[in-house]
Motif scaffolding. Structure first.
Motif, PDB file in Angstrom:
ATOM      1  N   GLN A   1     -14.352  47.049  11.684  1.00 53.84           N
ATOM      2  CA  GLN A   1     -13.259  47.970  11.967  1.00 53.84           C
ATOM      3  C   GLN A   1     -13.594  48.751  13.220  1.00 53.84           C
ATOM      4  O   GLN A   1     -14.762  48.886  13.574  1.00 53.84           O
ATOM      5  CB  GLN A   1     -13.057  48.947  10.812  1.00 53.84           C
ATOM      6  N   GLY A   2     -12.586  49.286  13.843  1.00 54.81           N
ATOM      7  CA  GLY A   2     -12.768  50.146  14.996  1.00 54.81           C
ATOM      8  C   GLY A   2     -12.513  49.427  16.298  1.00 54.81           C
ATOM      9  O   GLY A   2     -12.537  48.190  16.366  1.00 54.81           O
ATOM     10  N   PRO A   3     -12.276  50.198  17.361  1.00 60.01           N
ATOM     11  CA  PRO A   3     -11.915  49.602  18.646  1.00 60.01           C
ATOM     12  C   PRO A   3     -13.024  48.772  19.287  1.00 60.01           C
ATOM     13  O   PRO A   3     -12.749  47.897  20.087  1.00 60.01           O
ATOM     14  CB  PRO A   3     -11.555  50.807  19.522  1.00 60.01           C
TER      15      PRO A   3
ATOM     16  N   PHE B   1     -18.394  43.610  19.424  1.00 60.15           N
ATOM     17  CA  PHE B   1     -19.720  44.165  19.164  1.00 60.15           C
ATOM     18  C   PHE B   1     -20.782  43.070  19.228  1.00 60.15           C
ATOM     19  O   PHE B   1     -20.564  41.951  18.763  1.00 60.15           O
ATOM     20  CB  PHE B   1     -19.760  44.853  17.796  1.00 60.15           C
ATOM     21  N   PRO B   2     -21.943  43.365  19.816  1.00 53.73           N
ATOM     22  CA  PRO B   2     -22.993  42.350  19.994  1.00 53.73           C
ATOM     23  C   PRO B   2     -23.484  41.737  18.677  1.00 53.73           C
ATOM     24  O   PRO B   2     -23.393  42.345  17.615  1.00 53.73           O
ATOM     25  CB  PRO B   2     -24.124  43.122  20.675  1.00 53.73           C
ATOM     26  N   ASP B   3     -24.045  40.542  18.795  1.00 53.07           N
ATOM     27  CA  ASP B   3     -24.527  39.786  17.643  1.00 53.07           C
ATOM     28  C   ASP B   3     -25.711  40.440  16.946  1.00 53.07           C
ATOM     29  O   ASP B   3     -25.857  40.326  15.736  1.00 53.07           O
ATOM     30  CB  ASP B   3     -24.978  38.378  18.081  1.00 53.07           C
TER      31      ASP B   3
ATOM     32  N   SER C   1     -17.215  37.008  26.074  1.00 52.03           N
ATOM     33  CA  SER C   1     -15.763  37.131  26.198  1.00 52.03           C
ATOM     34  C   SER C   1     -15.439  38.477  26.868  1.00 52.03           C
ATOM     35  O   SER C   1     -16.301  39.359  26.959  1.00 52.03           O
ATOM     36  CB  SER C   1     -15.116  37.082  24.815  1.00 52.03           C
ATOM     37  N   PRO C   2     -14.212  38.661  27.318  1.00 57.22           N
ATOM     38  CA  PRO C   2     -13.842  39.961  27.884  1.00 57.22           C
ATOM     39  C   PRO C   2     -14.085  41.123  26.910  1.00 57.22           C
ATOM     40  O   PRO C   2     -14.561  42.186  27.320  1.00 57.22           O
ATOM     41  CB  PRO C   2     -12.353  39.799  28.209  1.00 57.22           C
TER      42      PRO C   2
ATOM     43  N   ALA D   1     -16.722  44.201  27.636  1.00 53.63           N
ATOM     44  CA  ALA D   1     -16.274  45.592  27.610  1.00 53.63           C
ATOM     45  C   ALA D   1     -17.170  46.433  26.697  1.00 53.63           C
ATOM     46  O   ALA D   1     -17.551  47.547  27.053  1.00 53.63           O
ATOM     47  CB  ALA D   1     -14.824  45.668  27.151  1.00 53.63           C
ATOM     48  N   VAL D   2     -17.522  45.893  25.524  1.00 55.48           N
ATOM     49  CA  VAL D   2     -18.367  46.641  24.603  1.00 55.48           C
ATOM     50  C   VAL D   2     -19.778  46.779  25.174  1.00 55.48           C
ATOM     51  O   VAL D   2     -20.371  47.867  25.141  1.00 55.48           O
ATOM     52  CB  VAL D   2     -18.402  45.981  23.208  1.00 55.48           C
TER      53      VAL D   2
END
Length: 75
Positions: free
Chosen positions: A24-26, A31-33, A61-62, A66-67
């Protein structure tokens, strides 16, 4: 190993047979592996590492980029 603790959230298979990681969450989608940390790192400083694992020739991926950029900017 060397005082590191780590967490990896494996994808689960849904009823349709697709692999999905429930988050959950933006920042969840990219989020990394792997997240690794140790309270006393090099020179006694605490360390946290966010690691995106890719096969040779594959790129984040984009959403993942971004994360990773936001995490790096957070210090």
């Amino acid at each position: 190993l060397q005082g590191w603790t780590w967490a990896h959230f494996r994808p689960a298979r849904n009823a349709r047979g697709r692999h999905l990681t429930p988050v959950q969450g933006p920042g969840g989608r990219g989020f990394p592996d792997l997240t690794a940390w140790r309270p006393e790192g090099w020179r006694g400083e605490p360390r946290v590492c966010f690691i995106e694992v890719k096969a040779p020739g594959a790129y984040p991926s984009p959403d993942q980029r971004a994360v990773l950029e936001a995490l790096a900017a957070s210090g």
